[in-house]
Design a protein around this motif. Structure first.
Motif, PDB file in Angstrom:
ATOM      1  N   ILE A  40       0.818  -1.213   0.000  1.00 15.36           N
ATOM      2  CA  ILE A  40       0.000   0.000   0.000  1.00 15.36           C
ATOM      3  C   ILE A  40       0.849   1.259   0.000  1.00 15.36           C
ATOM      4  CG2 ILE A  40      -1.733   1.304   1.300  1.00 15.36           C
ATOM      5  CD1 ILE A  40      -2.902  -1.315   2.232  1.00 15.36           C
ATOM      6  N   ASN A  41       1.702   1.423   1.000  1.00 12.96           N
ATOM      7  CA  ASN A  41       2.500   2.633   1.119  1.00 12.96           C
ATOM      8  C   ASN A  41       3.848   2.501   0.407  1.00 12.96           C
ATOM      9  OD1 ASN A  41       0.546   3.857   2.896  1.00 12.96           O
ATOM     10  ND2 ASN A  41       1.357   2.584   4.545  1.00 12.96           N
ATOM     11  N   MET A  42       4.450   3.648   0.069  1.00 12.67           N
ATOM     12  CA  MET A  42       5.819   3.680  -0.448  1.00 12.67           C
ATOM     13  C   MET A  42       6.767   3.775   0.741  1.00 12.67           C
ATOM     14  SD  MET A  42       5.396   6.370  -3.606  1.00 12.67           S
ATOM     15  CE  MET A  42       7.176   6.561  -3.702  1.00 12.67           C
ATOM     16  N   GLN A  61       8.289   6.880   4.989  1.00 13.58           N
ATOM     17  CA  GLN A  61       7.129   6.236   4.381  1.00 13.58           C
ATOM     18  C   GLN A  61       6.124   7.283   3.912  1.00 13.58           C
ATOM     19  OE1 GLN A  61       4.550   3.568   6.858  1.00 13.58           O
ATOM     20  NE2 GLN A  61       5.392   1.993   5.506  1.00 13.58           N
ATOM     21  N   ARG A  62       5.671   7.103   2.673  1.00 11.26           N
ATOM     22  CA  ARG A  62       4.597   7.940   2.155  1.00 11.26           C
ATOM     23  C   ARG A  62       3.285   7.186   2.299  1.00 11.26           C
ATOM     24  NH1 ARG A  62       3.762  10.830  -3.835  1.00 11.26           N
ATOM     25  NH2 ARG A  62       1.625  11.530  -3.406  1.00 11.26           N
ATOM     26  N   ASN A  64      -0.338   6.099   1.504  1.00 16.45           N
ATOM     27  CA  ASN A  64      -1.162   6.009   0.303  1.00 16.45           C
ATOM     28  C   ASN A  64      -2.523   6.629   0.593  1.00 16.45           C
ATOM     29  OD1 ASN A  64      -2.824   5.230  -1.836  1.00 16.45           O
ATOM     30  ND2 ASN A  64      -1.723   3.304  -2.156  1.00 16.45           N
ATOM     31  N   ASP A  65      -2.686   7.896   0.193  1.00 15.69           N
ATOM     32  CA  ASP A  65      -3.932   8.590   0.524  1.00 15.69           C
ATOM     33  C   ASP A  65      -5.055   8.261  -0.449  1.00 15.69           C
ATOM     34  OD1 ASP A  65      -2.859   9.991  -1.584  1.00 15.69           O
ATOM     35  OD2 ASP A  65      -2.610  11.876  -0.495  1.00 15.69           O
ATOM     36  N   ALA A  66      -4.789   7.377  -1.415  1.00 15.29           N
ATOM     37  CA  ALA A  66      -5.889   6.845  -2.225  1.00 15.29           C
ATOM     38  C   ALA A  66      -6.616   5.738  -1.468  1.00 15.29           C
ATOM     39  CB  ALA A  66      -5.358   6.313  -3.553  1.00 15.29           C
ATOM     40  N   GLY A 119       2.127  14.313  -1.241  1.00 13.44           N
ATOM     41  CA  GLY A 119       1.529  13.444  -0.247  1.00 13.44           C
ATOM     42  C   GLY A 119       1.970  13.677   1.187  1.00 13.44           C
TER      43      GLY A 119
END
Length: 390
Positions: A40-42, A61-62, A64-66, A119
């Motif tokens: 899910i996240n980067m 960590q970014r 995932n706001d989708a 993000g």
């Protein structure tokens, strides 16, 4: 140059290096690598060298706001939970090898960065000398993971669930999942209904299961707790030498719910030897030694707070969460594979079939599973004759 501009113009290496300044990481940036284990996240691991030559590593960590459409609420939950766990760990004797996730403060006073067009970012400590497994290969691994998730719940059992946001509404609302499947089946938008008629009938035959935990929560017969909601074995870091549990990770789905949801998902993900999308259904079945290991590990940590009613439902929760997951895969198949990533035609149908096959096996072995839970509970009662705290 503003950090948002760096993210639009600079190389990935320079982007990761710039994050260190925003989170006040000490030392000189050396290198980074991409961590691909999550879906899910980067996630990136970065190395820094301090003035005395010591090399330290951090996790950027970014979010995932989708998937997590309310990232500020996610970070509120993560901050609350990590701070409370750290507070408890400082006051309760724990094995020396047990570690905690800690957030680093960002510029502006928050524990995350909000970058326009790039993000939401956060920084964690790196849990060193550990590894993870994608599949529980031995009962001991299953035991350690279950014990870690039980300990996670135990550390949070004195927090107020009202202080934690519901970041994915109705995540384990099995009635809503069931009703949505029936609605999509009636509409049959992609003309796939005939290919899964048998699976749909199997789900209909289990409708009596979907309200059990929801009703007990609503009636106050089992407590609402703060739970992890993604209790796969790869969300527990294990010591690379001993395979002992070190730290529970991936806290984005922490929400109020039932402890049974976490236990049920452990049973679903750790007891079958088959992959989630295995097409040979003879390979999908419940391994009782793994179920026993999960139960023993979980109750080793949870026996001090779990209620008798919750204990009575442990075996059932495995069936319920497996059924719920099968419902989700089947719904997505009928809708045209709009949620779960697929790699081939009928991928979600294959996933649904493995879940429902496991449900059928649990159905057939439910008395054996319940007897296993009762035996382990009895053993703990012999160790603690004064009883359990509710």
């Amino acid at each position: 140059m503003p950090l948002s501009s760096v993210f639009h113009t600079a190389s990935l290496r320079d982007q990761i290096a710039a994050l260190g300044d925003e989170f006040a990481i000490e030392g000189n940036f050396l290198r980074h690598d991409v961590i691909n284990s999550g879906h899910i996240n980067m996630t990136f691991r970065a190395e820094y060298a301090s003035h005395n030559g010591k090399v330290s590593r951090y996790i950027f960590q970014r979010i995932n706001d989708a998937v997590f459409t309310r990232p500020r609420d996610v970070m509120h939950n993560v901050e609350k939970v990590t701070r409370h766990i750290l507070w408890k760990m400082r006051r309760v004797i724990r094995p020396h090898e047990f570690q905690t996730l800690n957030l680093y403060a960002a510029r502006g006073g928050r524990n995350y960065l909000e970058l326009p067009g790039a993000g939401y970012w956060r920084c964690y400590n790196c849990i060193e000398h550990t590894h993870t497994y994608d599949v529980a290969e031995t009962p001991q691994q299953a035991y350690e993971a279950a014990q870690a998730f039980g300990a996670f719940q135990e550390l949070l059992c004195d927090m107020n669930p009202a202080d934690i946001h519901e970041t994915i509404p109705y995540f384990h609302h099995t009635r809503r999942r069931f009703d949505r499947l029936m609605e999509v089946a009636r509409q049959n938008p992609k003309g796939r209904l005939e290919s899964c008629a048998r699976e749909l009938e199997f789900v209909r035959a289990h409708e009596s299961c979907v309200d059990v935990i929801l009703d007990l929560l609503a009636q106050g017969e089992i407590p609402t707790r703060i739970v992890h909601n993604d209790t796969k074995i790869n969300n527990v870091m294990l010591d690379e030498d001993t395979d002992l549990a070190v730290c529970v990770i991936d806290l984005d789905t922490v929400m109020p719910g039932s402890a049974l949801y976490d236990f049920g998902d452990m049973v679903r993900t750790m007891t079958s030897p088959a992959a989630e999308d295995e097409e040979d259904l003879s390979k999908t079945f419940l391994r009782m030694p793994m179920f026993e290991a999960v139960t023993r590990g979980y109750l080793r940590s949870a026996r001090g707070f779990i209620t008798p009613k919750e204990a009575d439902l442990l075996a059932f929760s495995g069936l319920l969460i497996t059924l719920e997951t099968g419902i989700r895969f089947l719904t997505d198949y009928l809708e045209g594979d709009v949620y779960f990533k697929t790699e081939r035609e009928g991928h979600n149908l294959a996933r649904a079939r493995t879940q429902l096959k496991l449900v059928a096996d649990m159905d057939a072995r439910m008395e054996e599973m319940q007897a296993c839970v009762r035996q382990i509970m009895h053993e703990h009662e012999q160790e603690c004759p004064e009883g359990y705290e509710a």
